[in-house]
Design an enzyme around this catalytic site. Structure first.
Site, PDB file in Angstrom:
ATOM      1  N   HIS A 154      11.382  -3.175  -0.377  1.00 26.58           N
ATOM      2  CA  HIS A 154      11.686  -2.993   1.044  1.00 26.58           C
ATOM      3  C   HIS A 154      12.863  -3.891   1.447  1.00 26.58           C
ATOM      4  O   HIS A 154      13.732  -3.489   2.217  1.00 26.58           O
ATOM      5  CB  HIS A 154      10.474  -3.354   1.911  1.00 26.58           C
ATOM      6  N   LYS A 183      -4.770   5.034   7.946  1.00 25.31           N
ATOM      7  CA  LYS A 183      -4.315   4.649   6.600  1.00 25.31           C
ATOM      8  C   LYS A 183      -5.123   3.486   6.027  1.00 25.31           C
ATOM      9  O   LYS A 183      -4.871   3.073   4.899  1.00 25.31           O
ATOM     10  CB  LYS A 183      -2.830   4.269   6.649  1.00 25.31           C
ATOM     11  N   ARG A 213      12.427   6.221  -3.937  1.00 28.22           N
ATOM     12  CA  ARG A 213      12.201   5.707  -5.283  1.00 28.22           C
ATOM     13  C   ARG A 213      12.201   6.807  -6.331  1.00 28.22           C
ATOM     14  O   ARG A 213      12.679   6.615  -7.423  1.00 28.22           O
ATOM     15  CB  ARG A 213      10.830   4.994  -5.347  1.00 28.22           C
ATOM     16  N   SER A 257       3.707  -1.200  -2.292  1.00 30.20           N
ATOM     17  CA  SER A 257       2.782  -2.133  -1.637  1.00 30.20           C
ATOM     18  C   SER A 257       1.416  -2.071  -2.308  1.00 30.20           C
ATOM     19  O   SER A 257       0.746  -3.097  -2.465  1.00 30.20           O
ATOM     20  CB  SER A 257       2.637  -1.782  -0.159  1.00 30.20           C
TER      21      SER A 257
HETATM   22  P1  ADP Z   1       5.213   4.556   4.332  1.00 29.63           P
HETATM   23  O1  ADP Z   1       3.746   4.452   4.539  1.00 29.63           O
HETATM   24  O2  ADP Z   1       5.995   4.935   5.540  1.00 29.63           O
HETATM   25  O3  ADP Z   1       5.655   5.307   3.104  1.00 29.63           O
HETATM   26  P2  ADP Z   1       5.942   2.098   2.954  1.00 29.63           P
HETATM   27  O4  ADP Z   1       5.721   0.740   3.505  1.00 29.63           O
HETATM   28  O5  ADP Z   1       5.209   2.439   1.697  1.00 29.63           O
HETATM   29  O6  ADP Z   1       5.617   3.043   4.167  1.00 29.63           O
HETATM   30  O7  ADP Z   1       7.487   2.339   2.698  1.00 29.63           O
HETATM   31  C1  ADP Z   1       8.440   2.324   3.717  1.00 29.63           C
HETATM   32  C2  ADP Z   1       9.730   2.907   3.193  1.00 29.63           C
HETATM   33  O8  ADP Z   1      10.260   2.097   2.152  1.00 29.63           O
HETATM   34  C3  ADP Z   1       9.606   4.300   2.597  1.00 29.63           C
HETATM   35  O9  ADP Z   1      10.784   5.025   2.876  1.00 29.63           O
HETATM   36  C4  ADP Z   1       9.483   4.039   1.121  1.00 29.63           C
HETATM   37  O10 ADP Z   1       9.913   5.151   0.346  1.00 29.63           O
HETATM   38  C5  ADP Z   1      10.421   2.858   0.977  1.00 29.63           C
HETATM   39  N1  ADP Z   1      10.085   2.037  -0.186  1.00 29.63           N
HETATM   40  C6  ADP Z   1       8.869   1.601  -0.566  1.00 29.63           C
HETATM   41  N2  ADP Z   1       8.939   0.870  -1.698  1.00 29.63           N
HETATM   42  C7  ADP Z   1      10.257   0.843  -2.055  1.00 29.63           C
HETATM   43  C8  ADP Z   1      10.995   0.280  -3.156  1.00 29.63           C
HETATM   44  N3  ADP Z   1      10.377  -0.365  -4.146  1.00 29.63           N
HETATM   45  N4  ADP Z   1      12.340   0.444  -3.172  1.00 29.63           N
HETATM   46  C9  ADP Z   1      12.948   1.144  -2.181  1.00 29.63           C
HETATM   47  N5  ADP Z   1      12.322   1.725  -1.147  1.00 29.63           N
HETATM   48  C10 ADP Z   1      10.995   1.579  -1.074  1.00 29.63           C
END
Ligand code: ADP
Length: 163
Positions: A17, A41, A92, A130
């Site tokens: 992130h 969630k 990703r 996460s």
């Molecule tokens: P959501 O529940 O909205 O998917 P996340 O917290 O999992 O929320 O992710 C938020 C955003 O960050 C999403 O667009 C996700 O694809 C992106 N994201 C999550 N992990 C990574 C990573 N390792 N590298 C780049 N982008 C990521």
């Protein structure tokens, strides 16, 4: 002024992130990292805890044009409230792309004037999520290098208690 919103669950915020956020902060005048308040969630961390961790990251990275926030309900309505015309997402893998493709269609239908900008994940972080971090932490493994260092001690203790 170009304002972007980086929305997500951030349960918790990882270095994947952070990589997206750094790119976005370099592109936009102001970026809001917005924690989704969605109890369906079943997040491990409360909205307040997630916002607190993001605030620590903003301070320790010295971001001057990044703010934290949270929202429930429609993202495009939150974006409108804070005057943001851009949504920010990270990609990703193909599975992320498929999901984002659908969400973009819905958001465009609702607010055609708000556009989404995507950043490809750093290949070194493409398997980082996460949920990986939560699982490793709950099982007592090292989360060093997976989350910003300012939150490591807090997350280690908090996830160990979660088990
Ligand atoms: P959501 O529940 O909205 O998917 P996340 O917290 O999992 O929320 O992710 C938020 C955003 O960050 C999403 O667009 C996700 O694809 C992106 N994201 C999550 N992990 C990574 C990573 N390792 N590298 C780049 N982008 C990521």
């Amino acid at each position: 002024m170009k304002i972007g919103v980086y929305p997500g669950s951030f349960d918790p915020f990882t270095i994947g992130h952070l990589d997206v956020l750094k790119s976005a902060a370099g592109l936009f005048d102001l970026v809001y990292v917005a924690v989704l308040n969605n109890s369906a969630k079943s997040p491990v961390f409360s909205v307040e805890e997630r916002v607190e961790m993001i605030d620590r990251i903003i301070a320790s990275e010295g971001f001057e044009n990044v703010r934290s926030g949270s929202f429930s309900g429609l993202l495009v309505e939150y974006a409108e409230q804070i005057n943001a015309h851009y949504l920010i997402r990270g990609l990703r893998a193909i599975t992320d792309f498929e999901y984002e493709f659908q969400i973009d269609a819905v958001n465009r239908h609702l607010r055609p004037e708000i556009r989404t900008v995507y950043f490809m994940a750093n290949p070194a972080h493409s398997f980082l999520s996460s949920s990986n971090v939560r699982e490793i932490g709950e099982l007592g493994g090292s989360i060093e290098g997976l989350v910003p260092s300012c939150n490591i001690n807090y997350l280690r203790e908090r996830l160990a208690r979660q088990k």
